[in-house]
Write an enzyme that holds these catalytic residues in place. Structure first.
Site, PDB file in Angstrom:
ATOM      1  N   LYS A 111       0.818  -1.213   0.000  1.00  0.00           N
ATOM      2  CA  LYS A 111       0.000   0.000   0.000  1.00  0.00           C
ATOM      3  C   LYS A 111       0.852   1.262   0.000  1.00  0.00           C
ATOM      4  O   LYS A 111       0.454   2.273  -0.576  1.00  0.00           O
ATOM      5  CB  LYS A 111      -0.943   0.021   1.209  1.00  0.00           C
ATOM      6  CG  LYS A 111      -2.162  -0.862   1.037  1.00  0.00           C
ATOM      7  CD  LYS A 111      -3.258  -0.393   1.981  1.00  0.00           C
ATOM      8  CE  LYS A 111      -4.529  -1.207   1.835  1.00  0.00           C
ATOM      9  NZ  LYS A 111      -5.535  -0.817   2.819  1.00  0.00           N
ATOM     10  N   LYS A 194      -4.731  -8.959  -6.419  1.00  0.00           N
ATOM     11  CA  LYS A 194      -6.041  -9.247  -5.826  1.00  0.00           C
ATOM     12  C   LYS A 194      -7.072  -8.193  -6.252  1.00  0.00           C
ATOM     13  O   LYS A 194      -6.720  -7.041  -6.512  1.00  0.00           O
ATOM     14  CB  LYS A 194      -5.947  -9.389  -4.301  1.00  0.00           C
ATOM     15  CG  LYS A 194      -5.894  -8.103  -3.551  1.00  0.00           C
ATOM     16  CD  LYS A 194      -6.131  -8.294  -2.057  1.00  0.00           C
ATOM     17  CE  LYS A 194      -5.984  -6.938  -1.390  1.00  0.00           C
ATOM     18  NZ  LYS A 194      -6.286  -6.867   0.009  1.00  0.00           N
ATOM     19  N   LYS A 197     -11.272  -2.926  -3.730  1.00  0.00           N
ATOM     20  CA  LYS A 197     -12.194  -1.796  -3.899  1.00  0.00           C
ATOM     21  C   LYS A 197     -11.444  -0.497  -4.103  1.00  0.00           C
ATOM     22  O   LYS A 197     -12.016   0.489  -4.552  1.00  0.00           O
ATOM     23  CB  LYS A 197     -13.202  -1.678  -2.744  1.00  0.00           C
ATOM     24  CG  LYS A 197     -12.668  -1.771  -1.321  1.00  0.00           C
ATOM     25  CD  LYS A 197     -13.798  -1.594  -0.307  1.00  0.00           C
ATOM     26  CE  LYS A 197     -13.797  -2.616   0.808  1.00  0.00           C
ATOM     27  NZ  LYS A 197     -12.590  -2.676   1.661  1.00  0.00           N
TER      28      LYS A 197
HETATM   29  P1  TYM Z   1     -10.912  -5.024   3.662  1.00  0.00           P
HETATM   30  O1  TYM Z   1     -11.985  -4.030   3.698  1.00  0.00           O
HETATM   31  O2  TYM Z   1      -9.740  -4.777   2.796  1.00  0.00           O
HETATM   32  O3  TYM Z   1     -11.482  -6.442   3.264  1.00  0.00           O
HETATM   33  C1  TYM Z   1     -12.581  -7.011   3.947  1.00  0.00           C
HETATM   34  C2  TYM Z   1     -12.522  -8.529   3.856  1.00  0.00           C
HETATM   35  O4  TYM Z   1     -12.537  -8.927   2.482  1.00  0.00           O
HETATM   36  C3  TYM Z   1     -11.455  -9.808   2.222  1.00  0.00           C
HETATM   37  N1  TYM Z   1     -10.992  -9.566   0.847  1.00  0.00           N
HETATM   38  C4  TYM Z   1     -10.881 -10.513  -0.081  1.00  0.00           C
HETATM   39  N2  TYM Z   1     -11.112 -11.840  -0.067  1.00  0.00           N
HETATM   40  C5  TYM Z   1     -10.896 -12.519  -1.208  1.00  0.00           C
HETATM   41  N3  TYM Z   1     -10.457 -11.953  -2.363  1.00  0.00           N
HETATM   42  C6  TYM Z   1     -10.207 -10.625  -2.426  1.00  0.00           C
HETATM   43  N4  TYM Z   1      -9.806 -10.065  -3.567  1.00  0.00           N
HETATM   44  C7  TYM Z   1     -10.413  -9.841  -1.251  1.00  0.00           C
HETATM   45  N5  TYM Z   1     -10.273  -8.523  -0.970  1.00  0.00           N
HETATM   46  C8  TYM Z   1     -10.625  -8.377   0.333  1.00  0.00           C
HETATM   47  C9  TYM Z   1     -10.385  -9.435   3.241  1.00  0.00           C
HETATM   48  O5  TYM Z   1      -9.504 -10.506   3.474  1.00  0.00           O
HETATM   49  C10 TYM Z   1     -11.212  -9.104   4.449  1.00  0.00           C
HETATM   50  O6  TYM Z   1     -11.538 -10.281   5.171  1.00  0.00           O
HETATM   51  N6  TYM Z   1      -7.849  -5.276   7.544  1.00  0.00           N
HETATM   52  C11 TYM Z   1      -9.176  -5.714   7.149  1.00  0.00           C
HETATM   53  C12 TYM Z   1     -10.270  -5.048   7.935  1.00  0.00           C
HETATM   54  C13 TYM Z   1     -10.194  -5.296   9.406  1.00  0.00           C
HETATM   55  C14 TYM Z   1     -10.357  -6.518  10.099  1.00  0.00           C
HETATM   56  C15 TYM Z   1     -10.220  -6.209  11.484  1.00  0.00           C
HETATM   57  C16 TYM Z   1     -10.609  -7.818   9.693  1.00  0.00           C
HETATM   58  C17 TYM Z   1      -9.971  -4.338  10.343  1.00  0.00           C
HETATM   59  N7  TYM Z   1      -9.988  -4.887  11.588  1.00  0.00           N
HETATM   60  C18 TYM Z   1     -10.314  -7.202  12.454  1.00  0.00           C
HETATM   61  C19 TYM Z   1     -10.696  -8.814  10.686  1.00  0.00           C
HETATM   62  C20 TYM Z   1     -10.549  -8.505  12.038  1.00  0.00           C
HETATM   63  C21 TYM Z   1      -9.300  -5.435   5.656  1.00  0.00           C
HETATM   64  O7  TYM Z   1      -8.353  -5.368   4.960  1.00  0.00           O
HETATM   65  O8  TYM Z   1     -10.507  -5.242   5.178  1.00  0.00           O
END
Ligand code: TYM
Length: 333
Positions: A111, A194, A197
């Protein structure tokens, strides 16, 4: 009984990757466990967000999660910044986590890109806030996509070091739940990246609010190679785009990838993409319709989130008070 926690950033409209890798797996968990699902707006601002857009996207995220099947009757759905325990515990974890641990985080490197000096300090300590999210509830089960594995390992390291440094058997071990064939959905423009969004190209992803025509067009234009589909899994070697599209169809229809290849192996991508677009539209259209309906009543959405925050506060408040006592902070009263 296990306590489940997971989070999602309101940094854009949730994608098919978020849905298949995470959200879809959250829905059955709310029937089996005490579950908390958090819209992590404080994580979102580690990269600058236009304020008006962040606010709109936070409501949109809530509407989408409800449209996907989360129910405020069965789980605690809330916004991270509404519950002060997250920021308070994150600060303490900033003092427990080591610089060396954070330096190894691949997501920060991705990032921050080439100009690390210009990245926010928040982006660097992002995993500490994530550890606080989970551990403020002593949650033990965390359903996420594959890309979050390293962050959860770090959360366990923080919990262990805290327990060790303060001689307290306080925080439990966290189990990551990385589920299914679609734990890693890839970009439609590049099968090695990957789906995200926050990708600059909207063509790289399916958004959960895309209409039928948009979905069909994006799938039609998705990058592929010129060979027909392979008839077995070995044929995916060196063909990440083919693997990704087959993986998506398998995940959305509940088929195995082998099953999809038995049905479509040897076909060209043209007809396969028609089948894939039809399956995606049939699955996603009802979610989109429900999300748009929910968005029409913002006060009802806000009220549901407020109730969620109160429930979350009631669990995390006493846990963080206990952490402060363990650390040696003078109690306020
Ligand atoms: P975020 O918003 O990036 O993603 C949310 C969830 O979606 C999954 N994900 C995917 N899974 C499969 N293929 C993809 N291309 C893909 N893109 C995203 C992510 O693995 C995630 O499960 N850091 C976290 C948010 C967070 C969190 C937490 C998660 C903050 N605190 C505590 C678990 C526990 C995140 O990147 O979200």
């Amino acid at each position: 009984m296990q306590r489940v926690f997971s989070g999602i950033q309101p940094s854009g409209v949730p994608t098919l990757g978020n849905y298949l890798g995470a959200i879809r797996n959250w829905v059955p968990m709310q029937d089996q466990h005490e579950s908390l699902f958090c819209i992590v707006d404080m994580h979102a601002i580690t990269v600058f967000q236009e304020p008006a857009q962040l606010l709109a996207q936070t409501r949109e995220m809530a509407a989408t999660l409800l449209a996907c099947g989360l129910s405020p009757e069965k789980c605690i759905l809330f916004v991270q910044s509404h519950v002060p325990a997250h920021a308070e515990l994150a600060w303490i974890f900033n003092c427990v986590a080591r610089m060396g641990w954070l330096n190894r985080m691949t997501q920060f490197k991705d990032k921050a890109g080439k100009d690390r000096e210009a990245a926010s300090a928040g982006l660097y300590v992002y995993p500490n806030l994530m550890a606080a999210d989970i551990l403020a509830y002593k949650a033990t089960s965390v359903p996420v996509g594959d890309d979050q594995k390293q962050h959860l390992e770090l959360a366990n390291d923080i919990a262990q070091k805290f327990n060790h440094d303060y001689q307290a058997d306080f925080f439990p071990r966290i189990e990551p739940h990385i589920l299914g064939v679609a734990a890693r959905v890839m970009s439609l423009r590049d099968g090695t990246k990957k789906m995200s969004k926050s990708d600059a190209s909207d063509q790289s992803r399916i958004n959960l609010n895309d209409d039928a025509d948009t979905i069909r067009n994006k799938i039609k234009r998705a990058k592929t190679d010129t060979e027909p589909l392979p008839d077995n899994m070995l044929g995916f070697e060196g063909r990440p785009e083919a693997r990704n599209l087959v993986g998506i169809l398998a995940a959305i229809t509940g088929e195995t990838q082998e099953g999809v290849l038995r049905a479509h192996g040897g076909k060209g991508f043209g007809p396969f993409k028609e089948v894939l677009a039809d399956a995606l539209i049939a699955h996603l259209e009802p979610i989109r319709t429900e999300m748009l309906r929910l968005l029409e009543d913002a006060p009802a959405l806000d009220a549901a989130l407020r109730r969620g925050a109160e429930q979350a506060d009631a669990i995390a408040g006493p846990i963080v008070t206990e952490v402060k006592r363990i650390v040696g902070f003078l109690p306020r009263k």
